[in-house]
Design a protein around this motif. Structure first.
Motif, mmCIF file in Angstrom:
data_model
loop_
_atom_site.group_PDB
_atom_site.id
_atom_site.type_symbol
_atom_site.label_atom_id
_atom_site.label_comp_id
_atom_site.label_asym_id
_atom_site.label_seq_id
_atom_site.Cartn_x
_atom_site.Cartn_y
_atom_site.Cartn_z
ATOM 1 N N GLN A 1 0.814 -1.207 0.000
ATOM 2 C CA GLN A 1 0.000 0.000 0.000
ATOM 3 C C GLN A 1 0.851 1.261 0.000
ATOM 4 O O GLN A 1 0.548 2.221 -0.686
ATOM 5 N N ASP A 2 1.977 1.222 0.768
ATOM 6 C CA ASP A 2 2.774 2.448 0.842
ATOM 7 C C ASP A 2 3.606 2.691 -0.417
ATOM 8 O O ASP A 2 4.199 3.747 -0.585
ATOM 9 N N SER A 3 3.608 1.726 -1.337
ATOM 10 C CA SER A 3 4.370 1.936 -2.568
ATOM 11 C C SER A 3 3.642 2.884 -3.512
ATOM 12 O O SER A 3 4.208 3.346 -4.482
ATOM 13 N N ILE A 4 2.348 3.153 -3.241
ATOM 14 C CA ILE A 4 1.617 4.062 -4.130
ATOM 15 C C ILE A 4 1.341 5.406 -3.442
ATOM 16 O O ILE A 4 0.657 6.251 -3.971
ATOM 17 N N ALA A 5 1.896 5.616 -2.241
ATOM 18 C CA ALA A 5 1.606 6.832 -1.485
ATOM 19 C C ALA A 5 2.376 8.042 -1.987
ATOM 20 O O ALA A 5 3.509 7.922 -2.432
ATOM 21 N N LEU A 6 1.741 9.227 -1.912
ATOM 22 C CA LEU A 6 2.384 10.479 -2.322
ATOM 23 C C LEU A 6 3.311 11.006 -1.228
ATOM 24 O O LEU A 6 4.319 11.621 -1.503
ATOM 25 N N LEU A 7 2.907 10.793 0.039
ATOM 26 C CA LEU A 7 3.704 11.303 1.158
ATOM 27 C C LEU A 7 4.495 10.183 1.815
ATOM 28 O O LEU A 7 4.017 9.059 1.911
ATOM 29 N N ASP A 8 5.676 10.548 2.293
ATOM 30 C CA ASP A 8 6.482 9.560 2.998
ATOM 31 C C ASP A 8 6.150 9.662 4.491
ATOM 32 O O ASP A 8 6.810 10.366 5.244
ATOM 33 N N ALA A 9 5.082 8.964 4.881
ATOM 34 C CA ALA A 9 4.571 9.084 6.252
ATOM 35 C C ALA A 9 5.581 8.601 7.291
ATOM 36 O O ALA A 9 5.603 9.075 8.420
ATOM 37 N N GLY A 10 6.456 7.670 6.884
ATOM 38 C CA GLY A 10 7.429 7.111 7.811
ATOM 39 C C GLY A 10 8.376 8.167 8.386
ATOM 40 O O GLY A 10 8.815 8.064 9.513
ATOM 41 N N ASN A 11 8.679 9.186 7.579
ATOM 42 C CA ASN A 11 9.595 10.237 8.019
ATOM 43 C C ASN A 11 8.875 11.460 8.579
ATOM 44 O O ASN A 11 9.490 12.499 8.797
ATOM 45 N N MET A 12 7.590 11.322 8.772
ATOM 46 C CA MET A 12 6.801 12.472 9.191
ATOM 47 C C MET A 12 6.441 12.365 10.668
ATOM 48 O O MET A 12 6.184 11.271 11.166
ATOM 49 N N HIS A 13 6.406 13.494 11.374
ATOM 50 C CA HIS A 13 6.018 13.485 12.785
ATOM 51 C C HIS A 13 4.560 13.005 12.905
ATOM 52 O O HIS A 13 3.720 13.357 12.070
ATOM 53 N N THR A 14 4.271 12.210 13.946
ATOM 54 C CA THR A 14 2.925 11.652 14.113
ATOM 55 C C THR A 14 1.855 12.748 14.140
ATOM 56 O O THR A 14 0.796 12.597 13.519
ATOM 57 N N ALA A 15 2.154 13.852 14.858
ATOM 58 C CA ALA A 15 1.162 14.930 14.973
ATOM 59 C C ALA A 15 0.835 15.513 13.595
ATOM 60 O O ALA A 15 -0.327 15.793 13.289
ATOM 61 N N LEU A 16 1.859 15.672 12.756
ATOM 62 C CA LEU A 16 1.652 16.218 11.407
ATOM 63 C C LEU A 16 0.845 15.236 10.555
ATOM 64 O O LEU A 16 -0.067 15.625 9.824
#
Ligand SMILES: [Zn+2]
Ligand SMILES: [Zn+2]
Length: 219
Positions: free
Chosen positions: A30-45
């Motif tokens: 699923q994350d291979s089609i994502a626009l944002l790299d959620a893994g590197n993003m702060h949880t609050a954001l």
């Protein structure tokens, strides 16, 4: 509350667990089609983006529920309340869950690839705002009213009489009111007194649970 929040959500949750399992069998991540790299993003954001996107998608779907006659027949269940009270928030046809979900899931998949882990916090927040929106109290959160949907704003969404020249409705916001201000669908007249709730010809709308459930499929 028993039907929508307990029975139906259990059934629909099961459905998503099964589709999730089938999806994982395809080998497509699923994350291979994502626009944002959620893994590197702060949880609050992550949660903030999730909340805003979810709310906007729901705002669009809600307009669809009012504009498209087939969908409006299901949404009439929610608008059949004649008095505000937090339970009015839970009074809606289960088809609404089915109609809201695909667009929300699609938007979240495109952005994140998956629902953020702490998404339940956003759901709790939205449910609390939703309960307050349907409470029969004169509360508008002061200047925050331009950001958050509130009881004073949402009661006009339930008003039987629409403003002159309006046929679809006003104040479609779910948790955020900002979309209605941006797209000029906000309407809060300065009047006191009783507001009659309902919709045109609601006296012809069935009263019972079962009849309201089949109404949308028959008309
Ligand atoms: Zn509505
Ligand atoms: Zn409502």
């Amino acid at each position: 509350m028993f039907f929508n929040f307990f029975i139906f959500s259990t059934v629909i949750q099961g459905f998503y667990v099964v589709t999730g399992l089938l999806f994982s069998k395809t080998g497509l991540h699923q994350d291979s089609i994502a626009l944002l790299d959620a893994g590197n993003m702060h949880t609050a954001l992550q949660l903030l983006i999730f909340f805003i996107v979810n709310d906007f998608v729901q705002w669009i779907t809600h307009i669809g529920l009012h504009k498209i006659p087939v969908l409006w027949n299901f949404h009439k269940v929610h608008h059949s309340v004649k008095e505000m009270g937090f339970a009015a928030h839970l009074r809606y046809h289960w088809m609404e869950n089915v109609l809201y979900k695909p667009l929300k899931t699609f938007a979240v998949m495109i952005l994140f690839g998956f629902e953020p882990e702490m998404a339940f916090m956003v759901h709790f927040f939205s449910i609390s705002i939703g309960h307050l929106n349907h409470a029969n109290i004169k509360l508008s959160y002061g200047p925050l009213k331009y950001l958050l949907n509130n009881p004073v704003m949402h009661i006009w969404h339930h008003s039987k009489e629409l403003p002159k020249g309006q046929t679809v409705g006003v104040n479609f916001g779910i948790s955020l009111s900002i979309w209605d201000y941006i797209f000029k669908t906000a309407y809060i007249p300065k009047v006191n007194g009783e507001i009659e709730l309902g919709f045109d010809k609601d006296e012809e709308f069935p009263q019972g649970f079962l009849k309201q459930n089949v109404y949308g499929f028959r008309t």
